[in-house]
Design a protein around this motif. Sequence first.
Motif: not given
Length: 215
Positions: A174-193
């Motif tokens: 759920x956290x993984x999906x939420x990062x992708x959906x809510x941070x469309x333009x900057x998801x990589x800064x959060x998803x990589x860590x």
Amino acid sequence: MFAILSAGLAPIIGLMSYFYLKDRVTEPLSLIFRAFIFGALLVFPIMFIQYALETEGISNNIFIQSFFFVAFFEEFFKWFIFLFVMYNHSQFDDHYDGIVYAVAISLGFASLENVLYLFTNGIEYAMLRAFFPVSSHALFGVIMGYYFGKAKLTNFHTRWNIFLALFIPFILHGIYNYILKSLASSWSYYLIPFMILLWFIALHRVKIANQPAKN
């Protein structure tokens, strides 16, 4: 078509081989393949449910979509298949076996999902999907299998560990999906860590599960 199949399945084979070869006593390939096929077949009912929910427009809330429309259904069905197909099998007799079979189910699901995505959107997404969706499914499988292994091989907190085998992958997914959906333009800064942390957690579980049982 061959290029898409190769690009879609290559990370699946690599990840499955990695976790399979980590096993001190390897499991029957026929049983792993069976778990893999069951995981792949889950794509169809889950896609149908998710399509129906989206079509009906039940909720546009990103949190509900991320955690329940995607994470819960995908992890619940994988958990359900493990519980009723693999859990009581005679070959499931070691803590690490839970990881092998759960990863097989998860990567079975990820394989068909990945190939269908690449057919629809193009092979140029293959590398990105290998590092994120495919790897994340494998790591959620590691964590699910770890707790199933604890439930099977210990005589205490069995039901609690079976519950955790669903709950923890569900929350992480759920956290993984939420990062992708809510941070469309900057998801990589959060998803990589997040993925680095997920790898750390999963590999720690692998190390614990692979330790010889104490008599």
